[in-house]
Design a protein around this motif. Structure first.
Motif, short mmCIF file in Angstrom:
data_model
loop_
_atom_site.label_atom_id
_atom_site.label_comp_id
_atom_site.label_asym_id
_atom_site.label_seq_id
_atom_site.Cartn_x
_atom_site.Cartn_y
_atom_site.Cartn_z
N LEU A 100 1.16 -1.33 -0.08
CA LEU A 100 -0.11 0.14 0.37
C LEU A 100 0.80 1.11 -0.16
O LEU A 100 1.42 1.64 1.05
CB LEU A 100 -1.13 -0.13 1.34
CG LEU A 100 -1.86 1.54 1.96
CD1 LEU A 100 -2.71 1.51 0.52
CD2 LEU A 100 -2.32 1.53 3.00
N ALA A 142 -7.95 -1.17 4.20
CA ALA A 142 -7.08 -2.13 3.44
C ALA A 142 -6.75 -3.85 4.54
O ALA A 142 -6.08 -4.45 4.39
CB ALA A 142 -6.26 -1.87 2.77
N ILE A 165 -1.68 -1.45 -3.95
CA ILE A 165 -3.06 -0.67 -3.67
C ILE A 165 -1.74 0.91 -3.58
O ILE A 165 -0.98 1.43 -2.69
CB ILE A 165 -3.92 -0.17 -2.73
CG1 ILE A 165 -3.76 -1.56 -2.55
CG2 ILE A 165 -4.82 0.66 -2.36
CD1 ILE A 165 -5.37 -2.13 -1.39
N VAL A 184 -4.45 -1.13 -8.21
CA VAL A 184 -5.29 -0.12 -7.26
C VAL A 184 -5.25 1.05 -7.49
O VAL A 184 -4.34 1.09 -6.09
CB VAL A 184 -6.40 -1.26 -6.94
CG1 VAL A 184 -7.74 -0.40 -6.06
CG2 VAL A 184 -6.94 -2.83 -7.39
N VAL A 212 -6.02 5.07 -6.00
CA VAL A 212 -7.33 4.82 -4.67
C VAL A 212 -7.50 6.82 -5.17
O VAL A 212 -5.82 7.28 -4.95
CB VAL A 212 -7.02 4.70 -3.48
CG1 VAL A 212 -8.07 5.33 -2.00
CG2 VAL A 212 -7.16 2.86 -3.61
N ALA A 227 -10.82 -0.93 -2.38
CA ALA A 227 -9.18 -0.99 -3.25
C ALA A 227 -8.72 -2.13 -2.78
O ALA A 227 -8.74 -2.71 -3.88
CB ALA A 227 -8.62 0.32 -2.86
N ALA A 228 -8.86 -2.51 -1.78
CA ALA A 228 -8.66 -3.94 -1.24
C ALA A 228 -9.16 -5.29 -1.77
O ALA A 228 -8.60 -6.11 -2.20
CB ALA A 228 -8.51 -3.97 -0.18
N LEU A 264 -8.27 -5.66 -5.49
CA LEU A 264 -7.77 -5.67 -6.18
C LEU A 264 -7.32 -7.32 -5.66
O LEU A 264 -6.78 -8.03 -6.35
CB LEU A 264 -6.60 -5.84 -5.26
CG LEU A 264 -4.76 -6.02 -4.37
CD1 LEU A 264 -4.45 -5.56 -6.22
CD2 LEU A 264 -3.78 -5.47 -3.84
#
Lengths: 343, 343
Positions: free
Chosen positions: B77, B94, B133, B155, B157, B308-309, B312
């Motif tokens: 992240l 996340a 992310i 991904v 964010v 987002a997570a 992913l």
DNA sequence: CCCCTGAGAAACAACGTTGTCTCAGATTAC
DNA sequence: GTAATCTGAGACAACGTTGTTTCTCAGGGG
């Protein structure tokens, strides 16, 4: 053959073997180029570099670490809740130190669950982190002994470990409470109320102990009120304050054990228009917006994370030095606004 | 021989070879026991288990992953600043999803530095994370193409990527701005000021665009004031508001582009005792403590991280699905206290 | 002309684990 | 009683990289 139209993007990542084949050299030469060994013929270096760029080669540092036996350049941080600004500040400070050491940080939240804390620590040890920073939540951290014995250093933050020795970085909760009570006494208050939440936590019991010490030293402990509220119920702090203020000779000053209690106390005092001296712990952001003057015991949260990480990296390099406890100082600061303009 | 007195604690961690030797079985049998394979003789299983406990064996999951070619069960992240509650909330959400997938989370902060963002992404890819992310900060994320092509999903964010396609989870900034302006218009305001900070950021320019759209739809855009302030200087928001209010026919309502600007505006309005309708973005904690009534555009920050997570992990399992953008809704909420009791 | 030297590259083994294959011994079927 | 089957465990190779050793081939001195 029923393949998809588009060529599948997801191809195996190229390895040094692929690069070597493409460049017509041995794997070891690729390794030398990647590691910048100087005894490589410039022409070969060029060929290898070209092949690497063509294939999009990226060294697998996991395999490299495994073979070379070097550290994984990762550390683990187990806090209680990453969404809580107190812990995320610690995490950010630790991350900044880790960056200086070219180390990546695993961040995990135990959520006040001792079982989860254990699982996380074990998982991170299996991943062979170079060290752990833990805000302990359980009653007992002796489960870590097997790991520390085998050379995975652990530093504890915000609470001392139980059942095991180790480095720790702590806030001077006791001293902060003494200073706060001292201030109230100096201002002439001698009927002082102390509102804490659950005394199961080391932090809260230290704060209470410090306050009690100072009250006893001043000989006014018998006039003091002590209330312990449940930890996580909202509104109970306000109720506790309400009950205190409803007594026959109510306290003229109240020290709150943390910022949530202080918020509740402010709400109650403002609601009933009372004139009570309020003090508390934790100089949270927006404390200056509280609609009532308060004095809070502040401390530099980032220091906790920074010291912890620095201590950890020091111990990674020098495993044999004796354990140390770092105490982060506290200070008194006045917050809250005296009045706000109505719209 | 000049060894230390105490036996050195730091001994090499035991491997399956050590356990096998100690239990008198083959390495493979140890592997079978560790992995819970059912076709192992109970007596052998017992012997191996004993040896493991004696030696304090803990499987090296790095080596296990390397051999088996399974994923590393890690994701990366990259946010802008872990100490910022907005980003730490994303990180916490996340992390919670990652926990469901038995995956550990590398958390790293780019600190608004595009170069650092690139370095972090490359480093995490070298560590073979299962996915990334990223809250992009740079002008261009095309450097990630090599990684996504090779099967590391990414991904984005809070801001859409530039120079590369990909999944994104975004706040409905434009819609939120439209709703806020709509509210002000409904209340009868037709001279509206808009204060933003640097329009270089996607977020801020979206908010401005939404506000402008709504003003134009209502035909009052020519009576509006637009001010862009520098991003990081404190106090400039207040100055901008002061200048606006000092004009000949000042706006009767001001929409602030983020919470910092809103704070500054509240300060200025309260100071001069003006009667201006204030609205802003970001329903930050303690917004209800602002000493002046405001309306803010809120959104669920945790949703950003959670979506987002989840996106992913979905893409990790199904790499071929087409890219998607998730838009997190906004809502209007009234904050700020009308008045506060003086002490 | 031959041997020695050394630079630079390849060959081989290893890190700690797991996938695959093989093998020994027990069990079953004819 | 023997061959076929099965069960459980060991041998071997491999994951992607690097440490160590070996090899090749110039160049230079005797």
């Amino acid at each position: 053959m029923n393949d998809r139209d588009a060529a599948p993007k997801r191809t195996r990542r190229p390895t040094m073997v692929d690069v070597a084949r493409s460049a017509g050299v041995s794997v070891k030469t690729v390794s030398r180029v990647v590691n910048g060994v100087s005894t490589v013929d410039p022409a070969l270096r060029e060929r290898v570099g070209l092949a690497m760029r063509e294939l999009g080669f990226r060294r697998n540092s996991v395999a490299a670490n495994l073979r070379s036996g070097r550290s994984t350049a990762t550390i683990g941080l187990i806090i209680l809740d990453l969404a809580n600004p107190f812990y995320s500040t610690i995490a950010a400070a630790a991350a900044r130190v880790a960056q200086r050491f070219d180390t990546q940080l695993f961040t995990a939240s135990s959520g006040w669950d001792a079982q989860r804390e254990t699982e996380l620590a074990m998982d991170l040890c299996q991943r062979r982190v170079d060290g752990l920073i833990i805000v302990p939540t359980g009653e007992d951290q002796s489960y870590l002994r097997a790991e520390t014995d085998q050379g995975t250093p652990v530093v504890f933050v915000d609470r001392p470990p139980t059942g095991i020795e180790g480095d720790a970085v702590l806030i001077d909760n006791r001293g902060g409470a003494r200073t706060a009570v001292q201030r109230l006494l100096t201002e002439g208050h001698d009927r002082i109320g102390i509102v804490t939440d659950s005394l199961n936590s080391w932090t809260m019991s230290e704060r209470l102990a410090g306050a009690r010490e100072e009250l006893e030293a001043a000989g006014v402990a018998d006039r003091a009120r002590f209330v312990e509220t449940p930890s996580d119920a909202p509104g109970v702090a306000g109720d506790a304050v309400a009950r205190m203020l409803g007594e026959a000779s109510p306290p003229t000053a109240i020290l709150c054990g943390n910022n949530r209690i202080l918020s509740g106390a402010v709400g109650e005092v403002v609601r009933r228009g009372a004139r009570v001296r309020l003090a508390g712990f934790d100089d949270f952001e927006f404390a200056h917006l509280l609609p009532y003057p308060v004095t809070v015991v502040g401390y530099d949260t980032a220091s906790l994370g920074r010291f912890a990480a620095e201590l950890l990296f020091r111990r990674i390099r020098e495993p044999e030095i004796s354990f140390s406890s770092t105490i982060v100082a506290t200070y008194l600061v006045d917050r809250g606004i005296a009045a706000a303009a109505p719209c």
